[in-house]
Motif scaffolding. Structure first.
Motif, PDB file in Angstrom:
ATOM      1  N   PRO A 108       0.753  -1.132  -0.007  1.00  0.00           N
ATOM      2  CA  PRO A 108      -0.069   0.051   0.139  1.00  0.00           C
ATOM      3  C   PRO A 108       0.940   1.384  -0.093  1.00  0.00           C
ATOM      4  CG  PRO A 108      -0.134  -1.128   2.128  1.00  0.00           C
ATOM      5  CD  PRO A 108       0.578  -2.249   1.116  1.00  0.00           C
ATOM      6  N   ALA A 109       2.030   1.138   0.614  1.00  0.00           N
ATOM      7  CA  ALA A 109       2.869   2.298   0.593  1.00  0.00           C
ATOM      8  C   ALA A 109       3.568   2.890  -0.811  1.00  0.00           C
ATOM      9  CB  ALA A 109       4.026   2.325   1.697  1.00  0.00           C
ATOM     10  N   SER A 110       3.740   1.782  -1.529  1.00  0.00           N
ATOM     11  CA  SER A 110       4.213   1.875  -2.893  1.00  0.00           C
ATOM     12  C   SER A 110       3.120   2.369  -3.946  1.00  0.00           C
ATOM     13  CB  SER A 110       4.783   0.622  -3.431  1.00  0.00           C
ATOM     14  OG  SER A 110       3.733  -0.484  -3.552  1.00  0.00           O
ATOM     15  N   LEU A 111       2.048   1.870  -3.475  1.00  0.00           N
ATOM     16  CA  LEU A 111       0.648   2.392  -4.396  1.00  0.00           C
ATOM     17  C   LEU A 111       0.449   3.821  -4.092  1.00  0.00           C
ATOM     18  CD1 LEU A 111      -1.667  -0.533  -3.822  1.00  0.00           C
ATOM     19  CD2 LEU A 111      -0.186  -0.096  -5.911  1.00  0.00           C
ATOM     20  N   ILE A 112       0.667   4.102  -2.747  1.00  0.00           N
ATOM     21  CA  ILE A 112       0.510   5.557  -2.538  1.00  0.00           C
ATOM     22  C   ILE A 112       1.462   6.740  -3.352  1.00  0.00           C
ATOM     23  CG2 ILE A 112       0.521   7.369  -0.690  1.00  0.00           C
ATOM     24  CD1 ILE A 112      -0.697   5.266   1.195  1.00  0.00           C
ATOM     25  N   LEU A 113       2.739   6.208  -3.231  1.00  0.00           N
ATOM     26  CA  LEU A 113       3.864   6.656  -3.661  1.00  0.00           C
ATOM     27  C   LEU A 113       3.789   6.937  -5.229  1.00  0.00           C
ATOM     28  CD1 LEU A 113       6.719   5.600  -1.416  1.00  0.00           C
ATOM     29  CD2 LEU A 113       5.937   7.645  -1.598  1.00  0.00           C
ATOM     30  N   MET A 114       3.422   5.776  -5.887  1.00  0.00           N
ATOM     31  CA  MET A 114       3.139   5.918  -7.300  1.00  0.00           C
ATOM     32  C   MET A 114       2.114   6.289  -7.749  1.00  0.00           C
ATOM     33  SD  MET A 114       4.367   1.802  -8.226  1.00  0.00           S
ATOM     34  CE  MET A 114       6.269   1.544  -8.206  1.00  0.00           C
ATOM     35  N   THR A 115       0.994   6.713  -7.280  1.00  0.00           N
ATOM     36  CA  THR A 115       0.023   7.345  -7.554  1.00  0.00           C
ATOM     37  C   THR A 115      -0.314   8.880  -7.144  1.00  0.00           C
ATOM     38  OG1 THR A 115      -1.483   6.539  -5.805  1.00  0.00           O
ATOM     39  CG2 THR A 115      -1.340   5.325  -7.911  1.00  0.00           C
ATOM     40  N   LEU A 116       0.553   9.277  -6.214  1.00  0.00           N
ATOM     41  CA  LEU A 116       0.427  10.831  -5.779  1.00  0.00           C
ATOM     42  C   LEU A 116       0.601  11.930  -6.940  1.00  0.00           C
ATOM     43  CD1 LEU A 116       3.432  12.003  -5.151  1.00  0.00           C
ATOM     44  CD2 LEU A 116       3.308  10.740  -2.993  1.00  0.00           C
ATOM     45  N   SER A 117       1.441  11.314  -7.992  1.00  0.00           N
ATOM     46  CA  SER A 117       1.727  12.225  -9.253  1.00  0.00           C
ATOM     47  C   SER A 117       0.770  11.824 -10.258  1.00  0.00           C
ATOM     48  CB  SER A 117       2.804  12.193  -9.420  1.00  0.00           C
ATOM     49  OG  SER A 117       3.460  11.118  -9.868  1.00  0.00           O
ATOM     50  N   ILE A 118      -0.221  10.939 -10.170  1.00  0.00           N
ATOM     51  CA  ILE A 118      -0.785  10.434 -11.275  1.00  0.00           C
ATOM     52  C   ILE A 118      -1.720  11.612 -12.152  1.00  0.00           C
ATOM     53  CG2 ILE A 118      -2.875   9.994  -9.929  1.00  0.00           C
ATOM     54  CD1 ILE A 118      -3.071   7.286 -11.750  1.00  0.00           C
ATOM     55  N   ASP A 119      -1.953  10.978 -13.529  1.00  0.00           N
ATOM     56  CA  ASP A 119      -2.643  12.025 -14.337  1.00  0.00           C
ATOM     57  C   ASP A 119      -3.985  11.340 -14.536  1.00  0.00           C
ATOM     58  OD1 ASP A 119      -3.978  13.508 -16.253  1.00  0.00           O
ATOM     59  OD2 ASP A 119      -2.142  14.575 -16.915  1.00  0.00           O
ATOM     60  N   LEU A 120      -4.979  11.447 -13.895  1.00  0.00           N
ATOM     61  CA  LEU A 120      -6.112  10.675 -13.994  1.00  0.00           C
ATOM     62  C   LEU A 120      -6.733  10.558 -15.476  1.00  0.00           C
ATOM     63  CD1 LEU A 120      -8.466  10.611 -10.795  1.00  0.00           C
ATOM     64  CD2 LEU A 120      -7.200   8.718 -11.979  1.00  0.00           C
ATOM     65  N   LYS A 121      -6.788  11.827 -15.963  1.00  0.00           N
ATOM     66  CA  LYS A 121      -7.425  11.895 -17.350  1.00  0.00           C
ATOM     67  C   LYS A 121      -6.386  11.128 -18.442  1.00  0.00           C
ATOM     68  CE  LYS A 121      -9.117  16.775 -16.842  1.00  0.00           C
ATOM     69  NZ  LYS A 121      -9.118  18.176 -17.109  1.00  0.00           N
ATOM     70  N   SER A 122      -5.226  11.039 -18.034  1.00  0.00           N
ATOM     71  CA  SER A 122      -4.371  10.350 -19.075  1.00  0.00           C
ATOM     72  C   SER A 122      -4.511   8.977 -18.879  1.00  0.00           C
ATOM     73  CB  SER A 122      -3.121  10.531 -18.973  1.00  0.00           C
ATOM     74  OG  SER A 122      -2.617  11.994 -19.132  1.00  0.00           O
ATOM     75  N   VAL A 123      -4.983   8.420 -17.703  1.00  0.00           N
ATOM     76  CA  VAL A 123      -5.246   6.906 -17.377  1.00  0.00           C
ATOM     77  C   VAL A 123      -6.499   6.556 -18.102  1.00  0.00           C
ATOM     78  CG1 VAL A 123      -5.749   5.389 -15.632  1.00  0.00           C
ATOM     79  CG2 VAL A 123      -4.171   7.135 -15.214  1.00  0.00           C
ATOM     80  N   PHE A 124      -7.378   7.517 -18.029  1.00  0.00           N
ATOM     81  CA  PHE A 124      -8.700   7.155 -18.535  1.00  0.00           C
ATOM     82  C   PHE A 124      -8.915   7.155 -20.160  1.00  0.00           C
ATOM     83  CE2 PHE A 124     -10.810   8.922 -14.506  1.00  0.00           C
ATOM     84  CZ  PHE A 124     -10.914   7.649 -14.005  1.00  0.00           C
ATOM     85  N   ARG A 125      -7.784   7.957 -20.628  1.00  0.00           N
ATOM     86  CA  ARG A 125      -7.658   8.023 -21.886  1.00  0.00           C
ATOM     87  C   ARG A 125      -7.091   6.706 -22.546  1.00  0.00           C
ATOM     88  NH1 ARG A 125      -7.003  13.664 -21.828  1.00  0.00           N
ATOM     89  NH2 ARG A 125      -4.623  13.701 -21.518  1.00  0.00           N
ATOM     90  N   LEU A 126      -6.578   5.875 -21.786  1.00  0.00           N
ATOM     91  CA  LEU A 126      -5.884   4.442 -22.047  1.00  0.00           C
ATOM     92  C   LEU A 126      -7.172   3.865 -22.750  1.00  0.00           C
ATOM     93  CD1 LEU A 126      -3.914   3.435 -19.109  1.00  0.00           C
ATOM     94  CD2 LEU A 126      -3.030   4.604 -21.218  1.00  0.00           C
ATOM     95  N   GLY A 127      -8.213   4.024 -22.704  1.00  0.00           N
ATOM     96  CA  GLY A 127      -9.483   3.467 -23.681  1.00  0.00           C
ATOM     97  C   GLY A 127      -9.871   2.043 -23.137  1.00  0.00           C
ATOM     98  N   PRO A 128     -10.576   1.705 -23.716  1.00  0.00           N
ATOM     99  CA  PRO A 128     -11.255   0.284 -23.424  1.00  0.00           C
ATOM    100  C   PRO A 128     -10.535  -1.015 -23.323  1.00  0.00           C
ATOM    101  CG  PRO A 128     -12.074   0.719 -25.566  1.00  0.00           C
ATOM    102  CD  PRO A 128     -11.255   1.730 -25.046  1.00  0.00           C
ATOM    103  N   LYS A 129      -9.422  -1.021 -24.148  1.00  0.00           N
ATOM    104  CA  LYS A 129      -8.722  -2.361 -24.603  1.00  0.00           C
ATOM    105  C   LYS A 129      -8.322  -2.699 -23.193  1.00  0.00           C
ATOM    106  CE  LYS A 129      -7.292  -1.289 -29.094  1.00  0.00           C
ATOM    107  NZ  LYS A 129      -6.038  -0.870 -29.999  1.00  0.00           N
ATOM    108  N   ALA A 130      -7.913  -2.225 -22.025  1.00  0.00           N
ATOM    109  CA  ALA A 130      -7.420  -2.644 -20.801  1.00  0.00           C
ATOM    110  C   ALA A 130      -8.570  -3.490 -20.138  1.00  0.00           C
ATOM    111  CB  ALA A 130      -7.160  -1.382 -20.109  1.00  0.00           C
ATOM    112  N   LEU A 131      -9.720  -3.017 -20.155  1.00  0.00           N
ATOM    113  CA  LEU A 131     -10.821  -3.747 -19.560  1.00  0.00           C
ATOM    114  C   LEU A 131     -11.132  -5.044 -20.725  1.00  0.00           C
ATOM    115  CD1 LEU A 131     -13.419  -1.191 -18.239  1.00  0.00           C
ATOM    116  CD2 LEU A 131     -12.155  -2.952 -17.109  1.00  0.00           C
TER     117      LEU A 131
END
Length: 457
Positions: free
Chosen positions: A110-133
């Motif tokens: 959980p510590a690593s997840l916090i450290l790795m997501t604290l600078s995340i760009d959510l808009k860019s994540v959502f722009r990855l599209g439906p292929k991930a799902l």
């Protein structure tokens, strides 16, 4: 906190049947074992930094992350270290268990997840599209149908391997594998509760789970070093992934500064305060749901996995990390927050490697063969769909691990591509928790039908 974690884990293990090695390892003290693991990581990082010669050629073939996983597995297989074992004390068999993986998965993950997501760009994540799902659910379908097909193939070749009636019926045990490989430990426990597989035989299926799932993760990690060639073969468009990576890199350069002791103390203070808050929240939420929501309290319910403490721990830690990305805390990426998160990930990988005993394939060849066929069907279906929709290898690897490995290993595989992508693995793993029990139920029903068709129950 560590004492509480260890006591909680011991209680859990005593109430759930697991496989225990009868060979006492050379090193049994967790502090010594942790020192060995850290020494291995130091060796890997030092040699991977060398330019020219053997090591540079070696790491072009074998990723450092894979080696961080395999070397502890070798030590475990040779009984130098172990995750659990039995020793005779005063004429009685006493169970022992290392707490390193538990602490790494409940504190450092959980510590690593916090450290790795604290600078995340959510808009860019959502722009990855439906292929991930799409790739995630393809992996789910591969697990659902892979079990019945593997059972039929092995049953046709070796009827004795799949023999068993009543609570000894193998399909009941394999249902727990389906739960583990789609959702996680909570879904696996739900399958054991629903189908009441013989606890004395359950340890063998746990071995298959550990060996096959970890072998597959090792292969996925090996593929990361060749991801560009794989993407070319898949004719995949990786522009959205590259855009996300470049945005994080650009932001890190923008806020980069020489760190001070105060910077590190504040960053670690915020991180582990958030981990503690997540752990406290997970305790209260899971206990409240189990006490007040009947269909979650019922271990045979398809929705019982929502009572999992680990599910809420990972979910809350990820949400806190994402919430930090909307504050000035995100500027701590300038002193290497995501790199520090990667350190914790590597330690977790090393403790996961401890769980794999390479010698077990010799002891249970029939069951291992079922697991290998099952995972091969999962893999082939993922490759076929990835080729058809031109999905990047990143989506194939993370979609698979979000099923097979869950929240403990999906972020590992995702962050191996780039730390900024760890959150994608977590989000897909959460979906796995949601659909895991229902999908595993479907797989179990199909395996029961195959068993009846073959006349082995």
């Amino acid at each position: 906190m560590f004492y509480y974690l260890c006591q909680d884990k011991k209680h859990t293990e005593m109430n759930n049947p697991t496989h225990l090695s009868e060979n006492t390892p050379l090193f049994t003290n967790d502090i010594i074992v942790f020192g060995l693991l850290m020494g291995i990581l130091a060796f890997i990082f030092y040699t991977s930094s060398l330019k020219g010669g053997f090591w540079e050629k070696f790491y072009k073939i074998v990723p450092a992350l894979l080696l961080a996983y395999v070397l502890p597995a070798v030590l475990s297989s040779t009984h130098i270290i172990a995750t659990d074992w039995i020793s005779m004390e005063n004429g009685q068999a006493v169970k022992h268990q290392s707490q390193l993986y538990y602490i790494a998965s409940r504190v450092l993950l959980p510590a690593s997840l916090i450290l790795m997501t604290l600078s995340i760009d959510l808009k860019s994540v959502f722009r990855l599209g439906p292929k991930a799902l799409i790739m995630f659910f393809t992996g789910t379908i591969g697990i659902v149908i892979g079990g019945p097909i593997a059972l039929y193939i092995v049953g046709s070749l070796s009827p004795d391997t799949v023999a068993g009636t009543g609570h000894d019926a193998l399909w009941r045990g394999l249902s727990t594998l389906a739960g583990s490989w789609i959702g996680g430990g909570a879904n696996q426990a739900a399958m054991l509760e629903i189908f009441e597989y013989n606890p004395k035989k359950y340890g063998a299926t746990v071995l298959v789970d550990i060996f096959v799932a970890n072998l597959w993760m090792a292969l996925l990690l090996m593929g990361i070093g060749r991801s560009k060639k794989i993407d070319q073969w898949l004719k995949a468009d990786t522009s959205a992934i590259e855009e996300l990576k470049q945005k994080v890199i650009a932001f890190a350069k923008k806020v980069q500064r020489i760190p001070t002791l105060t910077d590190y103390m504040v960053l670690l203070g915020i991180t582990f305060f958030a981990v503690g808050l997540s752990f406290w929240g997970a305790n209260n939420i899971s206990e409240y749901l189990k006490e007040h929501v009947s269909f979650i309290a019922d271990k045979s319910s398809p929705l019982s996995s929502f009572g999992s403490h680990f599910f809420w721990l990972i979910s809350l830690a990820t949400l806190l990390g994402i919430s930090f990305s909307f504050t000035k805390i995100k500027n701590y990426e300038g002193i290497g927050a995501s790199m520090l998160g990667s350190v914790f990930i590597y330690i977790l990988v090393a403790t996961i490697g401890m769980k794999m005993d390479l010698s077990e394939i010799i002891k249970n060849p029939g069951l291992i063969f079922i697991g290998l066929i099952w995972m091969s069907i999962h893999a082939l279906l993922l490759i076929l769909v990835a080729k058809l929709i031109k999905a990047p290898y990143f989506f194939l690897a993370v979609g698979s691990q979000a099923n097979v490995g869950g929240a403990a290993s999906a972020p590992i595989v995702a962050s191996a591509f780039h730390p900024s992508l760890a959150s994608v693995g977590v989000m897909l793993a959460v979906v796995g928790y949601v659909v895991g029990t229902l999908a595993a139920l479907l797989s179990a029903i199909l395996m029961e039908l195959v068993s009846k068709f073959m006349g082995i129950i």
